[in-house]
Design a protein around this motif. Structure first.
Motif, PDB file in Angstrom:
ATOM      1  N   ILE A  90      -4.748   2.937   7.649  1.00 35.38           N
ATOM      2  CA  ILE A  90      -4.989   1.649   8.308  1.00 35.38           C
ATOM      3  C   ILE A  90      -4.601   1.722   9.772  1.00 35.38           C
ATOM      4  CG2 ILE A  90      -4.182  -0.733   8.456  1.00 35.38           C
ATOM      5  CD1 ILE A  90      -4.055  -0.811   5.459  1.00 35.38           C
ATOM      6  N   LYS A  91      -3.441   2.273  10.069  1.00 38.13           N
ATOM      7  CA  LYS A  91      -2.982   2.330  11.460  1.00 38.13           C
ATOM      8  C   LYS A  91      -3.891   3.196  12.317  1.00 38.13           C
ATOM      9  CE  LYS A  91       1.942   1.310  11.011  1.00 38.13           C
ATOM     10  NZ  LYS A  91       3.315   1.751  11.323  1.00 38.13           N
ATOM     11  N   GLU A  92      -4.517   4.192  11.703  1.00 34.46           N
ATOM     12  CA  GLU A  92      -5.356   5.110  12.462  1.00 34.46           C
ATOM     13  C   GLU A  92      -6.807   4.647  12.555  1.00 34.46           C
ATOM     14  OE1 GLU A  92      -6.811   9.762  12.170  1.00 34.46           O
ATOM     15  OE2 GLU A  92      -5.076   9.058  11.035  1.00 34.46           O
ATOM     16  N   ALA A  93      -7.338   4.107  11.471  1.00 32.54           N
ATOM     17  CA  ALA A  93      -8.772   3.815  11.409  1.00 32.54           C
ATOM     18  C   ALA A  93      -9.108   2.362  11.649  1.00 32.54           C
ATOM     19  CB  ALA A  93      -9.323   4.233  10.048  1.00 32.54           C
ATOM     20  N   LEU A  94      -8.222   1.436  11.344  1.00 34.87           N
ATOM     21  CA  LEU A  94      -8.490   0.018  11.500  1.00 34.87           C
ATOM     22  C   LEU A  94      -7.620  -0.557  12.600  1.00 34.87           C
ATOM     23  CD1 LEU A  94      -8.567  -1.063   7.736  1.00 34.87           C
ATOM     24  CD2 LEU A  94     -10.459  -0.264   9.155  1.00 34.87           C
ATOM     25  N   TYR A  95      -8.068  -1.681  13.175  1.00 37.49           N
ATOM     26  CA  TYR A  95      -7.238  -2.338  14.175  1.00 37.49           C
ATOM     27  C   TYR A  95      -5.978  -2.857  13.501  1.00 37.49           C
ATOM     28  CZ  TYR A  95      -5.469  -5.551  17.653  1.00 37.49           C
ATOM     29  OH  TYR A  95      -4.655  -6.201  18.548  1.00 37.49           O
ATOM     30  N   PHE A  96      -4.801  -2.556  14.080  1.00 35.98           N
ATOM     31  CA  PHE A  96      -3.530  -2.940  13.479  1.00 35.98           C
ATOM     32  C   PHE A  96      -2.673  -3.613  14.541  1.00 35.98           C
ATOM     33  CE2 PHE A  96       0.854  -2.244  12.119  1.00 35.98           C
ATOM     34  CZ  PHE A  96       0.797  -2.578  10.778  1.00 35.98           C
ATOM     35  N   ASN A  97      -2.271  -4.857  14.286  1.00 36.90           N
ATOM     36  CA  ASN A  97      -1.462  -5.608  15.240  1.00 36.90           C
ATOM     37  C   ASN A  97      -0.001  -5.573  14.799  1.00 36.90           C
ATOM     38  OD1 ASN A  97      -0.098  -7.918  16.524  1.00 36.90           O
ATOM     39  ND2 ASN A  97      -2.131  -8.322  17.378  1.00 36.90           N
ATOM     40  N   ASN A  98       0.825  -4.911  15.595  1.00 36.88           N
ATOM     41  CA  ASN A  98       2.229  -4.755  15.226  1.00 36.88           C
ATOM     42  C   ASN A  98       3.008  -6.069  15.248  1.00 36.88           C
ATOM     43  OD1 ASN A  98       2.177  -1.923  14.820  1.00 36.88           O
ATOM     44  ND2 ASN A  98       2.142  -1.614  17.036  1.00 36.88           N
ATOM     45  N   GLU A  99       2.424  -7.097  15.902  1.00 35.64           N
ATOM     46  CA  GLU A  99       3.120  -8.373  15.945  1.00 35.64           C
ATOM     47  C   GLU A  99       3.047  -9.105  14.599  1.00 35.64           C
ATOM     48  OE1 GLU A  99       1.585 -10.635  19.183  1.00 35.64           O
ATOM     49  OE2 GLU A  99       1.756  -8.987  20.614  1.00 35.64           O
ATOM     50  N   THR A 100       2.117  -8.696  13.769  1.00 39.93           N
ATOM     51  CA  THR A 100       2.029  -9.269  12.424  1.00 39.93           C
ATOM     52  C   THR A 100       2.792  -8.351  11.468  1.00 39.93           C
ATOM     53  OG1 THR A 100      -0.142 -10.181  12.930  1.00 39.93           O
ATOM     54  CG2 THR A 100       0.478 -10.043  10.607  1.00 39.93           C
ATOM     55  N   PRO A 101       3.902  -8.818  10.895  1.00 45.31           N
ATOM     56  CA  PRO A 101       4.783  -7.933  10.129  1.00 45.31           C
ATOM     57  C   PRO A 101       4.167  -7.359   8.867  1.00 45.31           C
ATOM     58  CG  PRO A 101       5.438 -10.226   9.867  1.00 45.31           C
ATOM     59  CD  PRO A 101       4.402 -10.201  10.945  1.00 45.31           C
ATOM     60  N   ASP A 102       3.342  -8.104   8.177  1.00 41.24           N
ATOM     61  CA  ASP A 102       2.810  -7.645   6.895  1.00 41.24           C
ATOM     62  C   ASP A 102       1.366  -8.122   6.738  1.00 41.24           C
ATOM     63  OD1 ASP A 102       2.807  -6.351   4.487  1.00 41.24           O
ATOM     64  OD2 ASP A 102       3.881  -7.919   3.396  1.00 41.24           O
TER      65      ASP A 102
ATOM     66  N   LEU B   8       0.823  -1.203   0.000  1.00 44.61           N
ATOM     67  CA  LEU B   8       0.000   0.000   0.000  1.00 44.61           C
ATOM     68  C   LEU B   8       0.860   1.257   0.000  1.00 44.61           C
ATOM     69  CD1 LEU B   8      -2.603  -1.072   2.714  1.00 44.61           C
ATOM     70  CD2 LEU B   8      -2.871  -1.226   0.234  1.00 44.61           C
ATOM     71  N   SER B   9       0.263   2.358  -0.385  1.00 39.56           N
ATOM     72  CA  SER B   9       0.963   3.640  -0.352  1.00 39.56           C
ATOM     73  C   SER B   9       1.138   4.098   1.088  1.00 39.56           C
ATOM     74  CB  SER B   9       0.179   4.685  -1.140  1.00 39.56           C
ATOM     75  OG  SER B   9      -1.055   4.974  -0.476  1.00 39.56           O
ATOM     76  N   ASP B  10       1.986   5.110   1.288  1.00 38.88           N
ATOM     77  CA  ASP B  10       2.220   5.624   2.638  1.00 38.88           C
ATOM     78  C   ASP B  10       0.943   6.157   3.263  1.00 38.88           C
ATOM     79  OD1 ASP B  10       4.866   4.978   2.369  1.00 38.88           O
ATOM     80  OD2 ASP B  10       5.527   7.021   1.863  1.00 38.88           O
ATOM     81  N   SER B  11       0.145   6.872   2.465  1.00 42.03           N
ATOM     82  CA  SER B  11      -1.097   7.434   3.000  1.00 42.03           C
ATOM     83  C   SER B  11      -2.097   6.342   3.352  1.00 42.03           C
ATOM     84  CB  SER B  11      -1.725   8.407   1.993  1.00 42.03           C
ATOM     85  OG  SER B  11      -2.008   7.762   0.760  1.00 42.03           O
ATOM     86  N   GLN B  12      -2.124   5.275   2.551  1.00 42.40           N
ATOM     87  CA  GLN B  12      -3.022   4.152   2.852  1.00 42.40           C
ATOM     88  C   GLN B  12      -2.576   3.434   4.121  1.00 42.40           C
ATOM     89  OE1 GLN B  12      -2.621   2.121  -0.922  1.00 42.40           O
ATOM     90  NE2 GLN B  12      -4.590   2.879  -1.648  1.00 42.40           N
ATOM     91  N   GLN B  13      -1.276   3.249   4.286  1.00 39.63           N
ATOM     92  CA  GLN B  13      -0.756   2.617   5.502  1.00 39.63           C
ATOM     93  C   GLN B  13      -1.084   3.452   6.733  1.00 39.63           C
ATOM     94  OE1 GLN B  13       3.405   1.706   5.067  1.00 39.63           O
ATOM     95  NE2 GLN B  13       3.082   0.338   3.326  1.00 39.63           N
TER      96      GLN B  13
ATOM     97  N   ASN C 105      -8.446   4.293  -3.551  1.00 43.19           N
ATOM     98  CA  ASN C 105      -8.626   5.428  -2.659  1.00 43.19           C
ATOM     99  C   ASN C 105      -8.078   5.091  -1.277  1.00 43.19           C
ATOM    100  OD1 ASN C 105     -10.325   6.977  -0.525  1.00 43.19           O
ATOM    101  ND2 ASN C 105     -10.648   8.118  -2.419  1.00 43.19           N
ATOM    102  N   ASP C 106      -7.566   6.092  -0.573  1.00 41.14           N
ATOM    103  CA  ASP C 106      -6.991   5.858   0.756  1.00 41.14           C
ATOM    104  C   ASP C 106      -7.983   5.228   1.712  1.00 41.14           C
ATOM    105  OD1 ASP C 106      -4.682   6.902  -0.138  1.00 41.14           O
ATOM    106  OD2 ASP C 106      -4.712   8.725   1.079  1.00 41.14           O
ATOM    107  N   HIS C 107      -9.277   5.567   1.559  1.00 40.60           N
ATOM    108  CA  HIS C 107     -10.294   5.078   2.491  1.00 40.60           C
ATOM    109  C   HIS C 107     -11.039   3.856   1.955  1.00 40.60           C
ATOM    110  CE1 HIS C 107      -9.841   8.527   5.166  1.00 40.60           C
ATOM    111  NE2 HIS C 107      -9.759   9.279   4.070  1.00 40.60           N
ATOM    112  N   SER C 108     -10.670   3.380   0.784  1.00 43.04           N
ATOM    113  CA  SER C 108     -11.326   2.200   0.217  1.00 43.04           C
ATOM    114  C   SER C 108     -10.576   0.941   0.602  1.00 43.04           C
ATOM    115  CB  SER C 108     -11.419   2.328  -1.309  1.00 43.04           C
ATOM    116  OG  SER C 108     -12.181   3.450  -1.668  1.00 43.04           O
ATOM    117  N   ILE C 109     -10.261   0.828   1.873  1.00 44.43           N
ATOM    118  CA  ILE C 109      -9.505  -0.300   2.406  1.00 44.43           C
ATOM    119  C   ILE C 109     -10.262  -0.842   3.611  1.00 44.43           C
ATOM    120  CG2 ILE C 109      -7.299  -1.046   3.379  1.00 44.43           C
ATOM    121  CD1 ILE C 109      -6.018   1.344   1.987  1.00 44.43           C
ATOM    122  N   TYR C 110     -10.366  -2.146   3.685  1.00 40.81           N
ATOM    123  CA  TYR C 110     -11.156  -2.786   4.735  1.00 40.81           C
ATOM    124  C   TYR C 110     -10.370  -3.929   5.367  1.00 40.81           C
ATOM    125  CZ  TYR C 110     -15.051  -0.350   2.478  1.00 40.81           C
ATOM    126  OH  TYR C 110     -15.878   0.598   1.954  1.00 40.81           O
TER     127      TYR C 110
END
Length: 588
Positions: free
Chosen positions: A197-209, A189-194, A219-224
Motif C-alpha cells: 500500500i505504501k509503495e503502490a497506492l497513495y498513502f497519507n501519513n496524517e491518517t493513522p489507520d 493487514l499483513s506487513d507485506s500488504q502494508q 493476496n498482497d496485490h488484491s488491495i485497492y
C-alpha cells in the motif's frame, strides 16, 4: 497462471511502471509487432509522444523504453496482456539489470528524436516558466490528499453500512457481498500488504489507520484504495473484456445477460457507480453496454477543469479535473432530474414561473438547476440539454470575474457528448453564415485528423514506430489549427488585428463563397509539407500560427484572391490634371 495473478501484475505495472516491476527487454519487439495499430498510433502520437521525446532528449534510453512498455501495457486488454505477461518479473530491478543493451529496432528513432528534437518539435518553455517542478509536486500532493480524505469518509460510511449507496445504486451492496471483498483498516493487514500500500497506492501519513478495499483472496496485490476499481476488477476488468462482458451476446447489452446467472440490476448500478466515481467506466462504455443516464446526470458528469491556488502565495498551480456538478456544488447549486427535485420539496406541489406543478408533472427526463438556499426558484427547469448548459455557464461559478480561481471547459465537446449519448440533436445551429462556415471548416479539419491517422495505422507497427516524429508533428499541426478555428469568433472576423486573423478570415471567405472539394486532403498536405520543412526550425505552436497559415494553409487553399479584399482601397487624387488612380503598396 491464474487470471487474478495476471491482472495483479498488469495493475502493478500501471501503478508502479514497468521498470519497477522488472521485465525482459525481449518484450519490446513483442509489443511493437503485436499491438493493435490504432492503439500504437496513439501511443507514439499525442498520447505519449512528448514523454518519449523528453526521455530521448535527456539521453535516457532506459526511461525511453520504460515509458514505451508502461504506456503500451496501460492500453492492453486482459487478453492482450496475458500473451506478454511472462516477460515481467514480480520483483524490482534497476534499469541496468533489466535493460542490458539497446534495442536495435528503436535506435534510429531514439537518435533522431535526441539529435533533432529541437529542430523538429521546438521547445515549449512557457509551462516551465509558469510552474516549477516543486509547485507541480505540491499541487499533485494537495489534490491527492483531498481526494484521499473524501474517499476515506466514503469508505467509512460504507464500512458501517454496505447499503449506504443502495438508494442511488440499487443492489450495489449485494454486488459487494457476493464478491466477498471487504473494507478493512490498514492496521489489520499483513506487513507485506502494508508495504504494498505504501509503495503502490497513495498513502497519507496524517491518517493513522486508513481504510482500504480487500479481495477475499488476501493476496498482497488484491488491495485497492477505490471501491469502484475493486468491483470492476472483480466482475470484469478495466478493459471490460472479461467476466460478465464475455457472456453478453454479440451486439447485445447487459440486459441480454442470463438473469438466472447475473444480477443485472446490480451490474447496472456497479457501472453507474464506477462512472460517477471517475474510475474505469466511461460514457462510451456505458453506451456500448446499453446503460442509459438521465440527461441531468449526464450533464452533471461533463468534464471541466479548475485551477488550484496556493493559500499563502495565491500563485496558480496546475489544472485539476472536475465536473459540472462539482463546480455547482461549490456554490451550493445543484443539477438533478425532475423526479429527484420534487422529492426534495416540502410540499406536494410547487409554483414555477407562475404555474403550479404536482408530482405527476415531474419525471427523469427533466433537468432542474437550482440553488440550495432557494430551491423553489430554479435557474432552469425543462428538457433541453443545450438550454440547461447555456443557463449553467451563465451562473456565478462559471464567470470570468471570479478572482480566487479559474475554470475552463470545452463547450463543443460537451455538446458532442450530449448529442452522442442522448441519441438526438441538442445543439442549436443558426443560419448566420459564420457559424455554418466555421462548422464546415472544422468538419474538414477533424476528418483530416482521422484520415491521417487511418493512413498511418495501415502500416505495420514497426513502420508506425519509425514514423513517430511525423505522427506527432502532423497530428499536432492539425490539432493546433483546429483550436485556432474553434477560438476564432464572429468578432475576430472583421478585425484582422493580426496577420493570422487575415489568413483565417480569408479561409472563411473561401469556404463560404467557393467551398473546396478536397479540404480534408489540403489540410493534410499543408501539415505534411510543414513537417518536411521542419529542418529550417519551423515549429508548431501558438507563436507560429501566422507562419503556418501564411506559408502552408494559404498556399494550398489558394487564398491570395481573398486576402486582396483586405487591402486598403486605392486613394484617388483629383486635381486639374486628368484623373488618375494612385496605388499604394501594402503587405499582407
Amino acid at each position: 497462471m491464474k487470471q487474478k495473478q495476471i491482472k495483479a501484475i498488469k495493475k502493478q505495472i500501471v501503478e508502479e511502471s514497468a521498470i519497477n516491476v522488472g521485465y525482459y527487454e525481449s518484450v519490446i519487439p513483442e509489443i511493437i509487432e503485436n499491438i493493435d495499430p490504432d492503439t500504437f498510433y496513439h501511443l507514439m502520437g499525442r498520447s505519449s509522444g512528448e514523454w518519449l521525446l523528453e526521455a530521448a532528449k535527456s539521453n535516457n534510453r532506459a526511461e525511453f523504453q520504460n515509458i514505451l512498455v508502461s504506456e503500451a501495457v496501460k492500453t492492453m486488454s486482459y487478453s492482450e496482456f496475458k500473451t506478454i505477461a511472462h516477460y515481467f518479473f514480480s520483483y524490482q530491478q534497476t534499469s541496468k539489470e533489466i535493460i542490458a543493451k539497446p534495442l536495435e529496432v528503436t535506435t534510429h528513432l531514439f537518435d533522431q528524436l535526441q539529435n533533432e528534437s529541437d529542430e523538429i518539435f521546438g521547445a515549449n518553455t512557457k509551462a516551465d516558466a509558469e510552474q516549477t517542478n516543486e509547485e507541480k509536486s505540491n499541487v499533485d500532493q494537495s489534490s491527492l490528499k483531498i481526494r484521499f480524505m473524501i474517499n476515506q469518509a466514503f469508505l467509512s460510511s460504507m464500512q458501517k453500512d454496505l447499503t449506504y449507496m443502495d438508494d442511488q445504486y440499487p443492489e450495489l451492496s449485494k454486488m459487494i457481498s457476493q464478491s466477498g471483498m471487504s473494507i478493512v483498516n490498514y492496521s489489520h493487514l499483513s506487513d507485506s500488504q502494508q508495504a504494498y500500500i505504501k509503495e503502490a497506492l497513495y498513502f497519507n501519513n496524517e491518517t493513522p489507520d486508513p481504510l482500504v478495499v480487500q479481495w477475499d483472496d488476501l493476496n498482497d496485490h488484491s488491495i485497492y484504495s477505490s471501491l469502484g476499481m475493486a468491483l470492476i476488477e472483480w466482475y470484469t476488468d478495466q478493459d471490460f473484456s472479461s467476466g460478465f462482458v464475455e457472456d453478453i451476446p454479440e451486439g447485445g447489452t447487459i440486459y441480454d445477460l442470463d438473469s438466472e446467472t447475473y444480477n443485472i440490476k446490480g451490474i447496472e448500478s456497479l457501472l453507474k457507480f464506477d462512472y460517477f466515481s471517475g474510475e474505469s467506466t466511461s460514457l462510451t462504455t456505458l453506451k456500448e453496454l446499453g446503460v442509459s443516464l438521465p440527461p441531468a446526470a449526464l450533464i452533471g458528469s461533463l468534464p471541466l477543469q479548475d485551477r488550484s491556488y496556493d493559500e499563502n502565495t495565491h500563485l496558480p498551480y496546475d489544472w485539476n479535473d472536475n465536473t459540472i456538478s462539482e463546480a455547482l456544488e461549490g456554490y451550493d447549486y445543484s443539477i438533478m432530474t425532475g423526479t429527484d427535485y420534487f422529492n426534495l420539496l416540502p410540499d406536494d406541489s410547487t409554483k414555477i414561473e407562475g404555474k403550479i406543478f404536482g408530482k405527476k408533472d415531474f419525471n427523469d427526463d427533466q433537468i432542474v438547476v437550482y440553488d440550495f438556499q432557494d430551491p423553489e426558484e430554479p435557474f432552469y427547469f425543462g428538457e433541453s440539454a443545450v438550454e440547461a448548459i447555456d443557463e449553467i455557464v451563465s451562473l456565478l461559478p462559471f464567470q470570468d470575474e471570479m478572482q480566487d480561481w479559474d475554470r475552463k471547459w470545452d463547450y463543443n465537446e460537451w455538446m458532442s457528448t450530449v448529442d452522442q449519448f442522448l441519441g438526438k440533436p441538442q445543439t442549436i445551429i443558426t443560419d448566420y453564415h459564420f457559424d455554418v462556415t466555421q462548422e464546415n471548416i472544422l468538419k474538414d479539419l477533424r476528418q483530416a485528423e482521422d484520415d491521417f491517422k487511418q493512413t498511418m495505422i495501415e502500416n505495420s507497427p514497426s513502420e508506425i514506430f519509425n514514423q513517430a516524429s511525423k505522427i506527432l508533428y502532423v497530428s499536432d499541426a492539425l490539432f493546433e489549427l483546429t483550436g485556432f478555428i474553434e477560438d476564432f469568433n464572429s468578432g475576430d472576423y472583421p478585425e484582422h488585428t493580426y496577420s493570422y486573423e487575415k489568413q483565417i478570415s480569408a479561409l472563411f471567405d473561401r469556404y463560404y463563397s467557393n467551398p473546396p472539394q478536397n479540404g480534408t486532403e489540403l489540410f493534410i498536405a499543408a501539415a505534411e509539407k510543414a513537417w518536411y520543412d521542419s529542418s529550417v526550425n519551423y515549429e508548431i505552436g501558438s507563436d507560429d500560427k501566422a507562419y503556418f497559415m501564411e506559408d502552408y494553409v494559404s498556399d494550398y487553399f489558394e487564398l491570395s484572391p481573398y486576402l486582396k479584399a483586405y487591402e486598403p482601397k486605392p486613394v484617388e487624387i483629383t486635381n486639374d490634371a486628368p484623373q488618375q488612380s494612385q496605388f499604394k503598396s501594402h503587405s499582407i
